[in-house]
Design a protein around this motif. Structure first.
Motif, PDB file in Angstrom:
ATOM      1  N   ALA A 134       0.810  -1.226   0.000  1.00  0.00           N
ATOM      2  CA  ALA A 134       0.000   0.000   0.000  1.00  0.00           C
ATOM      3  C   ALA A 134       0.844   1.277   0.000  1.00  0.00           C
ATOM      4  CB  ALA A 134      -0.986  -0.016   1.165  1.00  0.00           C
ATOM      5  N   PRO A 135       1.939   1.363   0.783  1.00  0.00           N
ATOM      6  CA  PRO A 135       2.725   2.605   0.745  1.00  0.00           C
ATOM      7  C   PRO A 135       3.287   2.928  -0.647  1.00  0.00           C
ATOM      8  CG  PRO A 135       3.267   1.361   2.717  1.00  0.00           C
ATOM      9  CD  PRO A 135       2.402   0.464   1.863  1.00  0.00           C
ATOM     10  N   THR A 136       3.748   1.909  -1.370  1.00  0.00           N
ATOM     11  CA  THR A 136       4.283   2.131  -2.711  1.00  0.00           C
ATOM     12  C   THR A 136       3.176   2.579  -3.662  1.00  0.00           C
ATOM     13  OG1 THR A 136       6.102   0.585  -2.417  1.00  0.00           O
ATOM     14  CG2 THR A 136       5.409   1.009  -4.688  1.00  0.00           C
ATOM     15  N   ILE A 137       2.035   1.907  -3.593  1.00  0.00           N
ATOM     16  CA  ILE A 137       0.907   2.254  -4.462  1.00  0.00           C
ATOM     17  C   ILE A 137       0.438   3.674  -4.146  1.00  0.00           C
ATOM     18  CG2 ILE A 137      -1.463   1.647  -5.112  1.00  0.00           C
ATOM     19  CD1 ILE A 137      -0.690  -1.310  -4.337  1.00  0.00           C
ATOM     20  N   ALA A 138       0.328   4.002  -2.863  1.00  0.00           N
ATOM     21  CA  ALA A 138      -0.138   5.330  -2.453  1.00  0.00           C
ATOM     22  C   ALA A 138       0.827   6.414  -2.930  1.00  0.00           C
ATOM     23  CB  ALA A 138      -0.302   5.389  -0.938  1.00  0.00           C
ATOM     24  N   ARG A 139       2.109   6.215  -2.691  1.00  0.00           N
ATOM     25  CA  ARG A 139       3.109   7.215  -3.079  1.00  0.00           C
ATOM     26  C   ARG A 139       3.094   7.418  -4.590  1.00  0.00           C
ATOM     27  NH1 ARG A 139       7.048   9.393  -0.171  1.00  0.00           N
ATOM     28  NH2 ARG A 139       8.709  10.429  -1.303  1.00  0.00           N
TER      29      ARG A 139
ATOM     30  N   ALA B  12       1.927   9.870   5.596  1.00  0.00           N
ATOM     31  CA  ALA B  12       1.426   8.755   6.412  1.00  0.00           C
ATOM     32  C   ALA B  12      -0.103   8.743   6.447  1.00  0.00           C
ATOM     33  CB  ALA B  12       1.984   8.842   7.830  1.00  0.00           C
ATOM     34  N   ARG B  13      -0.701   9.919   6.642  1.00  0.00           N
ATOM     35  CA  ARG B  13      -2.168   9.994   6.689  1.00  0.00           C
ATOM     36  C   ARG B  13      -2.771   9.690   5.315  1.00  0.00           C
ATOM     37  NH1 ARG B  13      -4.137  14.856   7.531  1.00  0.00           N
ATOM     38  NH2 ARG B  13      -2.178  15.965   7.278  1.00  0.00           N
ATOM     39  N   TYR B  14      -2.125  10.185   4.262  1.00  0.00           N
ATOM     40  CA  TYR B  14      -2.606   9.909   2.910  1.00  0.00           C
ATOM     41  C   TYR B  14      -2.533   8.411   2.610  1.00  0.00           C
ATOM     42  CZ  TYR B  14      -2.891   9.341  -2.068  1.00  0.00           C
ATOM     43  OH  TYR B  14      -3.254   8.886  -3.319  1.00  0.00           O
ATOM     44  N   THR B  15      -1.407   7.788   2.974  1.00  0.00           N
ATOM     45  CA  THR B  15      -1.237   6.359   2.724  1.00  0.00           C
ATOM     46  C   THR B  15      -2.355   5.559   3.387  1.00  0.00           C
ATOM     47  OG1 THR B  15       1.156   6.579   2.469  1.00  0.00           O
ATOM     48  CG2 THR B  15       0.324   4.381   3.014  1.00  0.00           C
ATOM     49  N   GLN B  16      -2.694   5.906   4.628  1.00  0.00           N
ATOM     50  CA  GLN B  16      -3.768   5.203   5.338  1.00  0.00           C
ATOM     51  C   GLN B  16      -5.118   5.437   4.662  1.00  0.00           C
ATOM     52  OE1 GLN B  16      -3.403   3.010   7.991  1.00  0.00           O
ATOM     53  NE2 GLN B  16      -5.480   2.559   7.348  1.00  0.00           N
ATOM     54  N   ALA B  17      -5.435   6.688   4.343  1.00  0.00           N
ATOM     55  CA  ALA B  17      -6.719   7.011   3.704  1.00  0.00           C
ATOM     56  C   ALA B  17      -6.822   6.368   2.323  1.00  0.00           C
ATOM     57  CB  ALA B  17      -6.893   8.525   3.598  1.00  0.00           C
ATOM     58  N   PHE B  18      -5.747   6.456   1.548  1.00  0.00           N
ATOM     59  CA  PHE B  18      -5.731   5.879   0.211  1.00  0.00           C
ATOM     60  C   PHE B  18      -5.860   4.361   0.282  1.00  0.00           C
ATOM     61  CE2 PHE B  18      -3.396   3.896  -3.274  1.00  0.00           C
ATOM     62  CZ  PHE B  18      -4.032   4.439  -4.375  1.00  0.00           C
ATOM     63  N   SER B  19      -5.136   3.737   1.212  1.00  0.00           N
ATOM     64  CA  SER B  19      -5.192   2.280   1.351  1.00  0.00           C
ATOM     65  C   SER B  19      -6.607   1.808   1.656  1.00  0.00           C
ATOM     66  CB  SER B  19      -4.243   1.812   2.459  1.00  0.00           C
ATOM     67  OG  SER B  19      -2.922   2.141   2.132  1.00  0.00           O
ATOM     68  N   ASN B  20      -7.272   2.478   2.584  1.00  0.00           N
ATOM     69  CA  ASN B  20      -8.648   2.103   2.917  1.00  0.00           C
ATOM     70  C   ASN B  20      -9.573   2.299   1.721  1.00  0.00           C
ATOM     71  OD1 ASN B  20      -7.860   1.472   5.521  1.00  0.00           O
ATOM     72  ND2 ASN B  20      -8.442   3.460   6.346  1.00  0.00           N
TER      73      ASN B  20
END
Length: 195
Positions: free
Chosen positions: A68-73, A89-97
Motif C-alpha cells: 500500500a505505501p508504494t501504491i499510495a506514493r 502517512a495519513r494519505y497512505t492510510q486514507a488511500f489504502s482504505n
C-alpha cells in the motif's frame, strides 16, 4: 592463501549463478504470495457471506497482500515529494482504505467464479504472476500481479487486468481528485477518508 586462476573462475561462476538462484527464489516467493491471495479470494467468493462482509474481507485481503505505501506514493506522483511525512502517512492510510474498499467491491463480481494462478516470471521491477479469472457466462480474462520484496517481504504493487494498469489508473484518478481540491493534500486525505 594463494589465489589460483581456478579458484577465481570458481568464485566467478558461483557469483554468476547467485542472481539466477535469487531470482528463482523471488519467483517462487511471488507465486506463493499470489497463490495464498487467490486462495483467500476464492474462499471468500465461495463463502456465501452477505455482500458487506464480503467487501470487508476483500479489503482485509488487499491490506494484507498489497504494498500500500508504494501504491499510495505512486498515485500522488510529484506531489508525494512535497507532502510532509505526516501528510504522507495519513494519505497512505486514507488511500489504502479507499482502494481496498474500491477493489473489494469489484471482487464481488467474482462470485460464482474462480481465479487460477498460471505462471510467474522475473520482470524488470519485480516478478509478474499471471492469473486467469474464470466466471460463469463470461470469457476468462487475464490478471497479472506485479510483486516486489521492496518492503522486506513479497507484496504486490500493481495489478494489470486485461491490460488496464492499476497504478496508472489510480494515479490518474488521484491527480484529478487533487486538482479538484486545488492541490490541497489535506482536503484530499479528508475526502478519501469519507468515501
Amino acid at each position: 592463501m594463494t589465489l589460483t586462476r581456478r579458484a577465481l573462475l570458481g568464485a566467478g561462476a558461483a557469483l554468476a549463478l547467485w542472481p539466477a538462484a535469487a531470482r528463482a527464489q523471488d519467483v517462487a516467493a511471488a507465486r506463493a504470495l499470489v497463490d495464498r491471495l487467490v486462495a483467500e479470494v476464492n474462499a471468500v467468493i465461495a463463502s456465501g457471506v452477505p455482500e458487506d462482509r464480503m467487501i470487508a474481507q476483500f479489503a482485509q485481503i488487499f491490506q494484507a497482500y498489497a504494498d500500500a505505501p508504494t501504491i499510495a506514493r505512486y498515485s500522488l506522483g510529484a506531489d508525494a515529494r512535497a507532502a510532509s511525512p505526516d501528510q504522507l502517512a495519513r494519505y497512505t492510510q486514507a488511500f489504502s482504505n479507499y482502494v481496498a474498499e474500491k477493489y473489494g467491491r469489484r471482487f464481488r463480481e467474482f462470485v460464482g467464479g474462480e481465479i487460477v494462478v498460471e505462471d510467474a516470471r522475473a520482470v524488470p521491477n519485480g516478478i509478474e504472476v499471471t492469473t486467469t479469472a474464470i466466471f460463469r457466462n463470461q470469457a476468462p480474462f487475464r490478471a497479472d500481479f506485479w510483486v516486489s520484496e521492496a518492503t522486506g517481504q513479497p507484496k504486490f504493487f500493481n495489478l494489470i487486468i486485461e491490460g488496464v494498469n492499476m497504478l496508472l489508473s489510480e494515479r490518474t484518478e488521484v491527480q484529478a481528485l487533487l486538482d479538484q481540491r486545488g492541490g490541497d493534500i489535506d482536503r484530499l486525505i479528508a475526502d478519501l477518508s469519507a468515501m
